[in-house]
Design a protein around this motif. Sequence first.
Motif, PDB file in Angstrom:
ATOM      1  N   MET A 173      23.178-131.551  29.469  1.00 29.02           N
ATOM      2  CA  MET A 173      22.605-132.846  28.489  1.00 29.02           C
ATOM      3  C   MET A 173      24.039-132.376  27.362  1.00 29.02           C
ATOM      4  N   HIS A 174      23.768-131.979  26.897  1.00 31.04           N
ATOM      5  CA  HIS A 174      24.367-131.510  25.796  1.00 31.04           C
ATOM      6  C   HIS A 174      26.020-130.866  25.183  1.00 31.04           C
ATOM      7  N   ALA A 175      26.615-131.102  25.800  1.00 33.27           N
ATOM      8  CA  ALA A 175      27.764-130.056  25.233  1.00 33.27           C
ATOM      9  C   ALA A 175      28.472-130.257  24.521  1.00 33.27           C
ATOM     10  N   ASP A 176      28.375-131.467  23.985  1.00 29.19           N
ATOM     11  CA  ASP A 176      28.857-132.004  22.420  1.00 29.19           C
ATOM     12  C   ASP A 176      28.559-130.642  21.390  1.00 29.19           C
ATOM     13  N   LYS A 177      27.129-130.728  21.648  1.00 26.90           N
ATOM     14  CA  LYS A 177      25.806-129.658  21.086  1.00 26.90           C
ATOM     15  C   LYS A 177      26.104-127.950  20.467  1.00 26.90           C
ATOM     16  N   LEU A 178      27.175-127.358  21.666  1.00 22.08           N
ATOM     17  CA  LEU A 178      26.837-126.105  21.751  1.00 22.08           C
ATOM     18  C   LEU A 178      28.423-125.461  21.188  1.00 22.08           C
ATOM     19  N   LYS A 179      28.107-123.812  21.206  1.00 21.49           N
ATOM     20  CA  LYS A 179      29.422-123.753  20.703  1.00 21.49           C
ATOM     21  C   LYS A 179      30.273-123.138  21.453  1.00 21.49           C
ATOM     22  N   LYS A 180      31.073-123.289  20.939  1.00 17.51           N
ATOM     23  CA  LYS A 180      32.926-123.022  21.983  1.00 17.51           C
ATOM     24  C   LYS A 180      32.969-122.214  22.639  1.00 17.51           C
ATOM     25  N   THR A 181      32.509-120.774  22.408  1.00 18.06           N
ATOM     26  CA  THR A 181      32.004-119.813  22.848  1.00 18.06           C
ATOM     27  C   THR A 181      31.503-119.874  24.009  1.00 18.06           C
TER      28      THR A 181
END
Length: 183
Positions: A173-181
């Motif tokens: 749901m929130h992939a765009d808000k997650l840390k890149k790691t």
Amino acid sequence: MTTNNFELATLGGGCFWCIEAIFQEVAGVEKVVSGYTGGNAPGKPTYREVCSGLTGHAEVVQVTFDPSVISYEDLLVIFMTSHDPTTLNRQGADVGSQYRSVIYYHSEEQKKIAEEVTKQIDPYYENPVVTEISPIETFYEAEDYHQDYYNNNQAQGYCSAVITPKLAKLRKMHADKLKKTVS
């Protein structure tokens, strides 16, 4: 409340292990601390006391975040979609006021944002949102073994059965808000 360029958000959505694991993956989140607040028992409560339901405290996390990376509003949307904000004093098998859905605000601005997000998200649920919005009181850090619980106990039954699926939902749901790691 602002610390350097960071702000605090204090949220309760059932077991603090679940909410802690969610916010540890969010970009802009500097630190997540599990703890207790909102109760009326004197002194610092223990996990056992809070679990009794007699202290009035909620299991919460205190999130230190950078508002230039993630807004308070976005944190609340992630929070409201990472647990069931429509069940009073319950999250899954966890029952009692210590598991209530609650947003503890640190400023009048946070209160206004919390009220607005709750109002906006309510129509997406079949039942009404019952998330409490209250001013922050004294925050008590939980015992050391509760900190970073999921990362230290992923093979434990509760973690794999309850937290892992919540993390999968977050990542979808929130992939765009997650840390890149985070994959």
